[in-house]
Design a protein around this motif. Sequence first.
Motif, PDB file in Angstrom:
ATOM      1  N   HIS A 120       0.830  -1.219   0.000  1.00  0.00           N
ATOM      2  CA  HIS A 120       0.000   0.000   0.000  1.00  0.00           C
ATOM      3  C   HIS A 120       0.861   1.264   0.000  1.00  0.00           C
ATOM      4  O   HIS A 120       2.071   1.200   0.184  1.00  0.00           O
ATOM      5  CB  HIS A 120      -1.034  -0.006   1.133  1.00  0.00           C
ATOM      6  CG  HIS A 120      -0.470   0.225   2.493  1.00  0.00           C
ATOM      7  ND1 HIS A 120      -0.122   1.471   2.945  1.00  0.00           N
ATOM      8  CD2 HIS A 120      -0.191  -0.627   3.489  1.00  0.00           C
ATOM      9  CE1 HIS A 120       0.338   1.367   4.174  1.00  0.00           C
ATOM     10  NE2 HIS A 120       0.315   0.105   4.524  1.00  0.00           N
ATOM     11  N   ASP A 121       0.196   2.409  -0.225  1.00  0.00           N
ATOM     12  CA  ASP A 121       0.970   3.621  -0.502  1.00  0.00           C
ATOM     13  C   ASP A 121       1.421   4.374   0.751  1.00  0.00           C
ATOM     14  O   ASP A 121       1.868   5.508   0.663  1.00  0.00           O
ATOM     15  CB  ASP A 121       0.212   4.545  -1.476  1.00  0.00           C
ATOM     16  CG  ASP A 121      -1.153   4.948  -0.962  1.00  0.00           C
ATOM     17  OD1 ASP A 121      -1.367   4.914   0.265  1.00  0.00           O
ATOM     18  OD2 ASP A 121      -2.015   5.296  -1.791  1.00  0.00           O
ATOM     19  N   GLY A 122       1.344   3.728   1.910  1.00  0.00           N
ATOM     20  CA  GLY A 122       1.838   4.362   3.132  1.00  0.00           C
ATOM     21  C   GLY A 122       3.361   4.401   3.210  1.00  0.00           C
ATOM     22  O   GLY A 122       3.922   5.042   4.092  1.00  0.00           O
ATOM     23  N   GLY A 167      -3.445  -2.829  -6.728  1.00  0.00           N
ATOM     24  CA  GLY A 167      -4.827  -2.387  -6.531  1.00  0.00           C
ATOM     25  C   GLY A 167      -4.874  -1.008  -5.893  1.00  0.00           C
ATOM     26  O   GLY A 167      -5.670  -0.153  -6.282  1.00  0.00           O
ATOM     27  N   ASP A 168      -3.999  -0.771  -4.930  1.00  0.00           N
ATOM     28  CA  ASP A 168      -3.969   0.530  -4.254  1.00  0.00           C
ATOM     29  C   ASP A 168      -3.533   1.636  -5.226  1.00  0.00           C
ATOM     30  O   ASP A 168      -4.005   2.768  -5.139  1.00  0.00           O
ATOM     31  CB  ASP A 168      -3.018   0.468  -3.043  1.00  0.00           C
ATOM     32  CG  ASP A 168      -3.374   1.497  -1.967  1.00  0.00           C
ATOM     33  OD1 ASP A 168      -4.521   1.999  -1.962  1.00  0.00           O
ATOM     34  OD2 ASP A 168      -2.506   1.812  -1.141  1.00  0.00           O
ATOM     35  N   ILE A 169      -2.647   1.296  -6.165  1.00  0.00           N
ATOM     36  CA  ILE A 169      -2.203   2.302  -7.147  1.00  0.00           C
ATOM     37  C   ILE A 169      -3.311   2.577  -8.170  1.00  0.00           C
ATOM     38  O   ILE A 169      -3.602   3.724  -8.501  1.00  0.00           O
ATOM     39  CB  ILE A 169      -0.916   1.845  -7.876  1.00  0.00           C
ATOM     40  CG1 ILE A 169       0.233   1.690  -6.873  1.00  0.00           C
ATOM     41  CG2 ILE A 169      -0.533   2.831  -8.991  1.00  0.00           C
ATOM     42  CD1 ILE A 169       1.473   1.015  -7.441  1.00  0.00           C
ATOM     43  N   GLU A 247     -13.655   4.401  -3.679  1.00  0.00           N
ATOM     44  CA  GLU A 247     -13.191   2.999  -3.628  1.00  0.00           C
ATOM     45  C   GLU A 247     -12.557   2.689  -2.273  1.00  0.00           C
ATOM     46  O   GLU A 247     -12.658   1.571  -1.788  1.00  0.00           O
ATOM     47  CB  GLU A 247     -12.229   2.714  -4.794  1.00  0.00           C
ATOM     48  CG  GLU A 247     -10.820   3.290  -4.680  1.00  0.00           C
ATOM     49  CD  GLU A 247     -10.787   4.802  -4.586  1.00  0.00           C
ATOM     50  OE1 GLU A 247     -11.543   5.452  -5.317  1.00  0.00           O
ATOM     51  OE2 GLU A 247      -9.995   5.342  -3.767  1.00  0.00           O
ATOM     52  N   HIS A 248     -11.930   3.711  -1.655  1.00  0.00           N
ATOM     53  CA  HIS A 248     -11.373   3.509  -0.320  1.00  0.00           C
ATOM     54  C   HIS A 248     -12.485   3.460   0.739  1.00  0.00           C
ATOM     55  O   HIS A 248     -12.389   2.736   1.718  1.00  0.00           O
ATOM     56  CB  HIS A 248     -10.342   4.594   0.021  1.00  0.00           C
ATOM     57  CG  HIS A 248      -8.940   4.226  -0.397  1.00  0.00           C
ATOM     58  ND1 HIS A 248      -8.577   4.073  -1.717  1.00  0.00           N
ATOM     59  CD2 HIS A 248      -7.819   3.948   0.333  1.00  0.00           C
ATOM     60  CE1 HIS A 248      -7.284   3.734  -1.782  1.00  0.00           C
ATOM     61  NE2 HIS A 248      -6.800   3.654  -0.545  1.00  0.00           N
ATOM     62  N   LYS A 249     -13.537   4.253   0.522  1.00  0.00           N
ATOM     63  CA  LYS A 249     -14.678   4.190   1.449  1.00  0.00           C
ATOM     64  C   LYS A 249     -15.269   2.783   1.426  1.00  0.00           C
ATOM     65  O   LYS A 249     -15.631   2.224   2.465  1.00  0.00           O
ATOM     66  CB  LYS A 249     -15.761   5.198   1.045  1.00  0.00           C
ATOM     67  CG  LYS A 249     -15.387   6.636   1.275  1.00  0.00           C
ATOM     68  CD  LYS A 249     -16.595   7.517   0.952  1.00  0.00           C
ATOM     69  CE  LYS A 249     -16.249   8.984   1.107  1.00  0.00           C
ATOM     70  NZ  LYS A 249     -17.233   9.700   1.926  1.00  0.00           N
ATOM     71  N   LEU A 263      -6.995  -7.907   1.998  1.00  0.00           N
ATOM     72  CA  LEU A 263      -5.965  -6.867   2.110  1.00  0.00           C
ATOM     73  C   LEU A 263      -6.514  -5.535   1.610  1.00  0.00           C
ATOM     74  O   LEU A 263      -7.332  -5.492   0.689  1.00  0.00           O
ATOM     75  CB  LEU A 263      -4.735  -7.250   1.285  1.00  0.00           C
ATOM     76  CG  LEU A 263      -3.979  -8.501   1.729  1.00  0.00           C
ATOM     77  CD1 LEU A 263      -2.901  -8.850   0.711  1.00  0.00           C
ATOM     78  CD2 LEU A 263      -3.355  -8.287   3.101  1.00  0.00           C
ATOM     79  N   HIS A 264      -6.030  -4.462   2.206  1.00  0.00           N
ATOM     80  CA  HIS A 264      -6.473  -3.106   1.841  1.00  0.00           C
ATOM     81  C   HIS A 264      -6.485  -2.896   0.318  1.00  0.00           C
ATOM     82  O   HIS A 264      -7.495  -2.522  -0.265  1.00  0.00           O
ATOM     83  CB  HIS A 264      -5.543  -2.091   2.532  1.00  0.00           C
ATOM     84  CG  HIS A 264      -5.708  -0.688   2.056  1.00  0.00           C
ATOM     85  ND1 HIS A 264      -6.728   0.121   2.499  1.00  0.00           N
ATOM     86  CD2 HIS A 264      -4.999   0.049   1.169  1.00  0.00           C
ATOM     87  CE1 HIS A 264      -6.633   1.303   1.904  1.00  0.00           C
ATOM     88  NE2 HIS A 264      -5.592   1.296   1.096  1.00  0.00           N
ATOM     89  N   GLY A 265      -5.348  -3.181  -0.322  1.00  0.00           N
ATOM     90  CA  GLY A 265      -5.236  -2.941  -1.770  1.00  0.00           C
ATOM     91  C   GLY A 265      -6.131  -3.859  -2.593  1.00  0.00           C
ATOM     92  O   GLY A 265      -6.596  -3.474  -3.672  1.00  0.00           O
ATOM     93  N   GLN A 267      -9.126  -4.943  -1.641  1.00  0.00           N
ATOM     94  CA  GLN A 267     -10.473  -4.381  -1.525  1.00  0.00           C
ATOM     95  C   GLN A 267     -10.598  -3.087  -2.334  1.00  0.00           C
ATOM     96  O   GLN A 267     -11.610  -2.847  -2.981  1.00  0.00           O
ATOM     97  CB  GLN A 267     -10.796  -4.119  -0.052  1.00  0.00           C
ATOM     98  CG  GLN A 267     -10.834  -5.404   0.758  1.00  0.00           C
ATOM     99  CD  GLN A 267     -11.159  -5.211   2.233  1.00  0.00           C
ATOM    100  OE1 GLN A 267     -11.522  -6.160   2.906  1.00  0.00           O
ATOM    101  NE2 GLN A 267     -11.035  -4.000   2.753  1.00  0.00           N
ATOM    102  N   CYS A 268      -9.547  -2.276  -2.307  1.00  0.00           N
ATOM    103  CA  CYS A 268      -9.581  -1.016  -3.067  1.00  0.00           C
ATOM    104  C   CYS A 268      -9.630  -1.301  -4.570  1.00  0.00           C
ATOM    105  O   CYS A 268     -10.283  -0.581  -5.320  1.00  0.00           O
ATOM    106  CB  CYS A 268      -8.356  -0.166  -2.753  1.00  0.00           C
ATOM    107  SG  CYS A 268      -8.413   0.524  -1.095  1.00  0.00           S
ATOM    108  N   GLY A 269      -8.941  -2.359  -4.999  1.00  0.00           N
ATOM    109  CA  GLY A 269      -8.963  -2.723  -6.424  1.00  0.00           C
ATOM    110  C   GLY A 269     -10.377  -3.053  -6.876  1.00  0.00           C
ATOM    111  O   GLY A 269     -10.856  -2.537  -7.887  1.00  0.00           O
TER     112      GLY A 269
HETATM  113 ZN   LIG Z   1      -4.892   2.979   0.015  1.00  0.00          ZN
END
Ligand SMILES: [Zn+2]
Length: 347
Positions: A120-122, A167-169, A247-249, A263-265, A267-269
């Motif tokens: 993820h982008d953190g 996915g996060d990107i 998509e993050h919501k 995983l976060h990414g 789900q965001c994908g």
């Molecule tokens: Zn993210």
Amino acid sequence: MDFRKVQLPREIHTGAGIIEETGSICRNLTFEGRVLVVSGPSTFKIGGEKAIESLQNEGFSVKTLVIDKASEEAVQEIQNVAQDASVILGIGGGKIIDSAKLASTRNGLQFISVPTAASHDGIASPRASIRNENGSISLKAQAPIGVIADTEIISKAPYRLLAAGCGDILSNYTAVLDWQLAYRLLNEDYSDSASALSLMSAKVLLEKVDAIKERHVESAAAVVKGLISSGMAISIAGTSRPASGSEHKFSHALDINAPKPALHGEQCGVGTILMMYLHGGDWKFIREALKTIKAPTTASELNMDSECIIEALTMAHTIRKERYTILGDRGLTKEAAEEIASETGVI
Ligand SMILES: [Zn+2]
């Protein structure tokens, strides 16, 4: 008078084996004395040990702390042992990096991000996501002063993490559309340069999806680059807007209602497919890209049932309400959510 501050990393080091240069990198950044290394139980062996050896070779005195979750207690624990350190290094996945980043911010110490996975982008952003009783919350933090991304280590992490990072990107596409919508409708602060950088990060990755492979140093490098530039877009914007929208919501809603969130990414994908459909954009293109990367595109690939997806879609607008997106203020009806999810093949 309107003051603005943009905080970016000062040095970004990437490459296979770069972790062995950790000591000299810290030395060149003019740190000295005591260094605190925060790592996870497995990432300590994967990356921590090499970094510590390199730091000791440069004459640093190293204190180590192993944590296993990104909670308020973990952040507090880091703050307590970091007192006399000159810099904190977070060596691990998202949880480690986020906890160490937040602790360093609160202690007024510099932070170096040493990711062992690209999920993820953190990695380079001025945000930290910390778990509390209501799921995860994203908090403001300082940007790392340095990033040391060893692409050999990252290429050996489970492939699922790298696919999640993609996915996060890709979620930048819908995040920017949501941001533009809020700018047009509500005159929200908007930055062309942050948008352009965010979209470029996604586009560069999209052009390479066929080449993203398992256990492949160049693939790891491509994803890390995208995640770092997404993080910089967040820094430039001064808000996570360029990389986090509807998509993050949706992903945060799944974190709350799914029995076992993915995983976060990941789900965001899936969220990006759904929200791109709502925006009337090319959602099929996003879905194909995720399929090529072997990231999940359906409820069953997320290990969730259809109900879970529908529920997340209908409640997503209630998360972080002040952030206006294509979901509007009232969100989706159950019928609309069912229609969208089945039309896009998610359920
Ligand atoms: Zn993210």
